[in-house]
Design an enzyme around this catalytic site. Structure first.
Site, PDB file in Angstrom:
ATOM      1  CE  LYS A   1      -4.265  -1.829   2.038  1.00  0.00           C
ATOM      2  NZ  LYS A   1      -3.967  -3.239   1.895  1.00  0.00           N
TER       3      LYS A   1
ATOM      4  CD  GLU B   1      -5.510   5.471   4.804  1.00  0.00           C
ATOM      5  OE1 GLU B   1      -4.651   5.644   3.923  1.00  0.00           O
ATOM      6  OE2 GLU B   1      -6.561   4.829   4.612  1.00  0.00           O
TER       7      GLU B   1
ATOM      8  CG  HIS C   1     -12.701  -3.865   7.639  1.00  0.00           C
ATOM      9  ND1 HIS C   1     -12.959  -2.518   7.572  1.00  0.00           N
ATOM     10  CD2 HIS C   1     -12.401  -4.120   8.942  1.00  0.00           C
ATOM     11  CE1 HIS C   1     -12.821  -1.978   8.764  1.00  0.00           C
ATOM     12  NE2 HIS C   1     -12.485  -2.922   9.613  1.00  0.00           N
TER      13      HIS C   1
ATOM     14  NE  ARG D   1      -7.231 -10.117  -5.620  1.00  0.00           N
ATOM     15  CZ  ARG D   1      -8.437  -9.715  -5.253  1.00  0.00           C
ATOM     16  NH1 ARG D   1      -9.452  -9.883  -6.077  1.00  0.00           N
ATOM     17  NH2 ARG D   1      -8.640  -9.134  -4.088  1.00  0.00           N
TER      18      ARG D   1
END
Length: 498
Positions: free
Chosen positions: A118, A202, A237, A294
């Site tokens: 990330k 973040e 999530h 993908r």
């Protein structure tokens, strides 16, 4: 251009079948791999050839890259399609496939490596001025500085594993007093799940929508997007309901988000099918989240609204052909919704369930598509993801797609395991979903186990009708139960354990 004649699908279940069907349409032969637990699976029977790769645990079967490549050599396989999960985003596997002289139906190892981190993905995308959630651009190494940054950003903040996914290694911090504890937990979970304890910080968007853009790129530098998917209905999530297009995305936002997604793909020289994920706040500002290198589980909803077979496109791209599709050729036609049918008990915190599919009858009819890898009598193995099927409906409008989904759920007959079908029906009927005012907090804000208990309880009148029908059939076996009874005994009855 190299013509692919034989593909090994390095996966199982519904996605293996999905890939094989397109390959068969293209005149390409297929090789299935399977574990001992999947010996009788549908994808094994459908393939032209099938080879057992080991015992049930995925580490001893579907993750055995050395064995998979050896099988390819022995059977003269031209290409490998990894599907999703397992080895699909494994840089080392993609490189080993290329080194063995086999075509990897997916992006380059370089693109997988960059977008697999990330932090690296944010740094690459940042060169194109992609909107980013405020936060760190490198891994946290100094906690004192990290706390200062968190204070400057403003709580709540999110600590995220750089190599993470599926909600693992992710912790919300509401104030400075929680910071150290949540940091320790995030690092520990990141290490145990990914072998990499790097985390970053973040700003936590409290009521986000999860919007993603499907892209296609060829090996000649051409990249297009195929519009957005709405993926905000989640538990832990992880997505349960997806749809395309999003009710929250305006034409202007769609164009801007599409351009941003193409730039993200361009930042790593991407080719193949990929998905660029964004989060959108209450003011409809969107921010880059990550890229999945993908085919996505939810790709069918994009196929429904565009008429594009994404697997076919992936194969052509892997063969080296340029894209024949241009951005101006694409348009959105209708609306599609996907419900993931998991072997989970939604009334018990979505706890995975195991058992045998005593009853398994798919819904049918206009606008209904089922991608699955099971049939009646098969067992749900404990070793893999508990998804049984993907139920997709398509209509001229969102309202029609919802109506078809509700009807299809009612017709889907499953017994022997608990599934997420009742929860998906609850979503379809909820006013917040219908009016589009939902976000990723839908489950926390609106769903309670008793919602299903009240709606899916066995009604005494239905039970009486069943007993009456049973007696009638016993005394007169030639007389079938009435259509009224058949209408009464929808999947609300069959969903329960029998």
């Amino acid at each position: 251009m190299p013509r692919i004649k034989k593909i090994l699908i390095a996966n199982r279940g519904e996605i293996a079948l999905r890939i094989m069907r397109t390959a068969r349409e293209m005149g390409i032969s297929t090789v299935a791999i399977f574990s001992e637990a999947d010996r009788k699976s549908l994808h094994v029977r459908y393939a032209d050839e099938a080879v057992c790769v080991g015992p049930a645990p995925s580490a001893e079967s579907y993750l055995r890259s050395d064995k998979i490549i050896k099988i390819c050599k022995e059977l003269n396989v031209d290409a490998i399609h990894p599907g999703y999960g397992f080895l699909s985003e494994n840089t080392d596997f993609a490189q080993k496939v290329a080194d063995a002289g086999i075509i990897f139906i997916g992006p380059s190892p370089h693109a997988i490596e960059i977008m697999g981190s990330k932090l690296a993905a944010k740094q690459a995308a940042g060169k194109y001025n992609i909107p980013m959630v405020p936060g760190t651009s490198t891994a946290v190494t100094d906690r004192t500085e990290a706390k200062k940054l968190a204070t400057n950003i403003g709580y709540p903040v999110l600590i995220k594993a750089s190599a993470g996914g599926g909600g693992k290694g992710m912790r919300v911090v509401n104030n400075e007093q929680e910071f150290d504890e949540q940091m320790d937990r995030a690092v520990s979970e990141a290490l145990s799940s990914f072998g990499d304890g790097a985390v970053f910080i973040e700003k936590y968007i409290t009521s986000p929508k999860h919007i993603e853009i499907q892209i296609l790129g060829d090996q000649h530098g051409n990249i297009i997007h195929l519009f957005e998917r709405e993926c905000s209905i989640q538990r832990r999530h992880q997505k349960v309901i997806e749809e395309a297009p999003s009710v929250s995305v305006t034409p202007e936002i769609r164009e801007a988000m599409g351009r941003a997604a193409i730039d993200v793909a361009r930042s790593c020289g991407y080719y193949g099918a990929g998905t660029v994920e964004f989060i959108m706040d209450e003011k409809r500002n969107f921010y880059f989240l990550e890229m999945n290198t993908r085919l996505q589980v939810e790709h069918p909803v994009t196929e429904q609204i565009t008429g594009v077979d994404l697997v076919r496109q992936m194969i052509h791209i892997a063969e080296g052909y340029p894209l024949t599709l241009k951005q101006e050729d694409l348009s959105i036609k209708g609306h599609a919704i996907e419900a993931r049918v998991y072997a989970e008990d939604a009334a018990n915190n979505f706890l995975p369930d195991v058992g045998t599919l005593n009853t398994y009858v798919r819904p049918q009819g206009n606008g209904v598509r089922v991608d699955d890898g099971f049939e009646q009598g098969m067992a749900i193995p404990i070793h893999y993801d508990p998804m049984i099927a993907k139920l997709i409906t398509f209509g001229a409008s969102r309202e029609e797609a919802i109506e078809k989904m509700t009807r299809a759920i009612d017709e889907y007959q499953i017994s022997g395991v608990q599934t997420t079908l009742p929860f998906c029906r609850f979503v379809m009927k909820h006013q917040v979903f219908i009016n589009g005012q939902f976000d990723t907090n839908f489950v926390n804000h609106y769903f309670k186990p008793e919602n299903l208990t009240s709606e899916y309880r066995i009604d005494e009148s239905i039970l009486a009708a069943l007993l009456s029908a049973s007696l009638m059939t016993t005394t007169n076996p030639l007389k079938a139960p009435s259509t009224d009874l058949q209408a009464a005994t929808t999947s609300k009855w069959r969903e329960r354990r029998l």
